[in-house]
Design an enzyme around this catalytic site. Structure first.
Site, mmCIF file in Angstrom:
data_model
loop_
_atom_site.group_PDB
_atom_site.id
_atom_site.type_symbol
_atom_site.label_atom_id
_atom_site.label_comp_id
_atom_site.label_asym_id
_atom_site.label_seq_id
_atom_site.Cartn_x
_atom_site.Cartn_y
_atom_site.Cartn_z
ATOM 1 N N THR A 11 35.149 -29.377 19.406
ATOM 2 C CA THR A 11 36.478 -29.062 19.387
ATOM 3 C C THR A 11 36.982 -28.007 19.939
ATOM 4 O OG1 THR A 11 36.461 -30.702 17.376
ATOM 5 C CG2 THR A 11 38.412 -29.239 17.826
ATOM 6 N N GLN A 25 34.870 -7.607 31.044
ATOM 7 C CA GLN A 25 35.460 -6.303 30.995
ATOM 8 C C GLN A 25 36.542 -6.203 32.241
ATOM 9 O OE1 GLN A 25 35.222 -4.142 28.762
ATOM 10 N NE2 GLN A 25 33.336 -4.773 27.660
ATOM 11 N N ALA A 57 32.148 -14.971 26.285
ATOM 12 C CA ALA A 57 31.533 -14.604 27.507
ATOM 13 C C ALA A 57 30.074 -14.838 27.301
ATOM 14 C CB ALA A 57 31.670 -13.152 28.051
ATOM 15 N N THR A 58 29.458 -14.714 26.285
ATOM 16 C CA THR A 58 27.940 -14.748 25.918
ATOM 17 C C THR A 58 27.798 -16.138 26.374
ATOM 18 O OG1 THR A 58 27.835 -12.836 24.419
ATOM 19 C CG2 THR A 58 26.074 -14.730 24.332
ATOM 20 N N HIS A 104 38.807 -11.675 23.602
ATOM 21 C CA HIS A 104 39.004 -10.361 22.789
ATOM 22 C C HIS A 104 38.916 -8.951 23.579
ATOM 23 C CE1 HIS A 104 34.711 -8.710 21.774
ATOM 24 N NE2 HIS A 104 34.668 -9.974 22.510
ATOM 25 N N ASN A 125 30.095 -2.943 31.416
ATOM 26 C CA ASN A 125 30.684 -2.522 29.855
ATOM 27 C C ASN A 125 30.362 -1.080 29.473
ATOM 28 O OD1 ASN A 125 28.045 -4.036 29.843
ATOM 29 N ND2 ASN A 125 28.111 -3.653 27.602
ATOM 30 N N CYS A 147 26.450 -4.342 21.663
ATOM 31 C CA CYS A 147 25.601 -5.654 21.154
ATOM 32 C C CYS A 147 24.008 -4.815 21.210
ATOM 33 C CB CYS A 147 25.643 -6.413 22.559
ATOM 34 S SG CYS A 147 27.097 -7.361 22.760
#
Length: 459
Positions: free
Chosen positions: A297, A237, A129-130, A259, A209, A383
């Protein structure tokens, strides 16, 4: 059959023949138990775990689901063949290995798209997501730099959105950081007033979050459509936890993470609307994979895992939501039944139930966290958890600094059990009571003294 057999063999090799700790989660299944540690007397303490100066008897309960989630075993089963036998590069066009990997990637793309009611051609795989947030915020504004010079976002966004906006400011763009209401929700009237003719992007997180509040996405999307701005939402989220319909909600760009939904780390996705088309400038140059939006890739096993996680979430979202809501209610009621001065941060009505952010009056947050060694919880975003500053999200809500310092975020998920919740209640109550016994302020409040009316002498 061969892949299934290999999967079973690998899982057997990874799973220790040691009984799991009573309150462990599914995440422990592949964890090798630590070696016994020597005690102060030189004897071994069986089952003790020591790391970063903390010694506890066994692995802690895991209640930090907003930081990350354990991989669902069904997701792992789907991924393993693409590590062991179907390991081809999905961009290899000349042989079976590449074809079957490409087919698996496209199937995963369709699963992600189905969960958010999108077209598979609108889904682009990223590292998380970042990266998706960076592509969305910087990529759109740089593409339209000639006539769109303004961004609107909120003060409670994830740090990667805020930092991307600050980076744009250094390039000469203007950014409006909207305050939020005390319940954490954006004020739609203030948002409407903030959107200008040269506003290119409005970025509002779907589910926060830190405090779990769910923003009114449909209303925000309608506003953006009326005023000609693209609506971007960080839905890391929200994916698989609340229903998302990109068409109904008027979303133009959306960031997703693997994740956070019981999938693997290192993979995410970006939704980019096709009609009307949203144009963005790629932020990475290379081989032109993902139709030029994100070169590099595509990691087939990770993408397959994210696809499987989305497929499971689509089938089990309603069940998970009901179960997690019941566990959240059990946790909140259990703590409040034994402790006073417990405040829920953020709206309780408009909230994802798996996120419960609580402040405990007359308790220092870092001391509480250190005391809760047997429960893996956090004081906010993973974070920014290295900072001792109070959460910028709670400060944006107007929470007093002393209460912001005492906040604990409990994250409940698919594999959380009632026994874990009950144990977390017991440990939390015990530690808060212990710390309050040492607090002179709490003693004064119990005696009926209004501490806010006291004028403290300065030395």
């Amino acid at each position: 059959m061969a892949a299934a057999a290999a999967s079973r063999l690998l899982r057997r090799a990874l799973t220790p023949a040691v009984a799991r700790r009573r309150f462990s989660t599914a995440a422990v299944a592949a964890e090798t138990p630590p070696s016994p540690l020597p005690s102060a007397t030189g004897e071994e303490d069986a089952g003790m775990v020591s790391m970063k100066g903390v010694r506890i008897s066994g692995r802690p309960l895991y209640l930090d689901m907003q930081a990350t989630t354990p991989v669902d075993p069904r997701v792992l089963d789907a991924m393993l063949p693409f590590y062991l036998s179907r390991f081809g590069n999905p961009h290899s066009r000349t042989h079976l290995y590449g074809w079957e990997s490409e087919s698996a990637v496209e199937a995963a793309r369709a699963s992600v798209a189905a969960l958010v009611a999108a077209d598979p051609k609108e889904i682009f795989f990223t590292s998380g997501a970042t990266e998706s947030n960076n592509i969305s915020v910087k990529g759109l504004m740089r593409f339209h730099r000639a006539r769109k010079r303004h961004v609107v976002t909120t003060q409670t966004e994830h740090k990667c959105v805020l930092d991307s906006c600050r980076h744009l400011q250094q390039e000469g763009f203007e950014v409006t950081y909207l305050p939020v209401r005390p319940d954490g929700l954006v004020d739609l009237d203030h948002l409407a007033d903030a959107i200008r003719p040269d506003t290119g992007l409005v970025s509002v997180m779907a589910v926060n979050n830190e405090i779990g509040v769910v923003q009114p996405l449909e209303e925000i999307g309608r506003l953006c459509r009326e005023k000609g701005a693209v609506f971007h939402t960080d839905a890391a989220q929200a994916l698989g936890k609340i229903p998302i319909d990109v068409e109904k909600m008027g979303i133009g760009l959306m960031s997703l993470s693997g994740h956070k939904i019981y999938g693997p780390k290192g993979v995410g996705a970006l939704y980019v609307r096709r009609r009307p088309r949203v144009r963005i400038e790629p932020q990475m140059n290379g081989g032109g994979q993902e139709r030029g939006i994100r070169s590099g890739t595509v990691p087939t096993p990770l993408v397959v895992g994210m696809g499987a996680a989305c497929e499971i979430a689509m089938k089990e979202m309603d069940y998970d939501s009901r179960r997690i809501s019941a566990l959240q209610e059990r946790l909140l009621n259990g703590i409040r039944a034994k402790l006073d001065g417990v405040v829920v941060n953020g709206s309780l009505e408009h909230r994802y139930p798996g996120n419960l952010n609580l402040s405990f009056a007359f308790v220092e947050g870092e001391s509480l966290l250190m005391g809760l060694k047997e429960v893996a919880v956090s004081s906010g975003s993973a974070c920014t958890s290295a900072s001792l500053e109070p959460s910028y999200v709670l400060r944006a809500l107007g929470v007093d600094e002393d209460m912001a310092h005492t906040s604990i975020r409990f994250g409940i998920g698919r594999f959380t059990t009632e026994a874990e919740i009950d144990k977390a209640i017991e440990l939390t109550v015990r530690q808060v009571e212990k710390l309050r016994e040492m607090s002179p302020l709490y003693e004064m409040v119990k005696e009926g003294i209004d501490i806010k009316s006291i004028q403290w002498a300065q030395h």
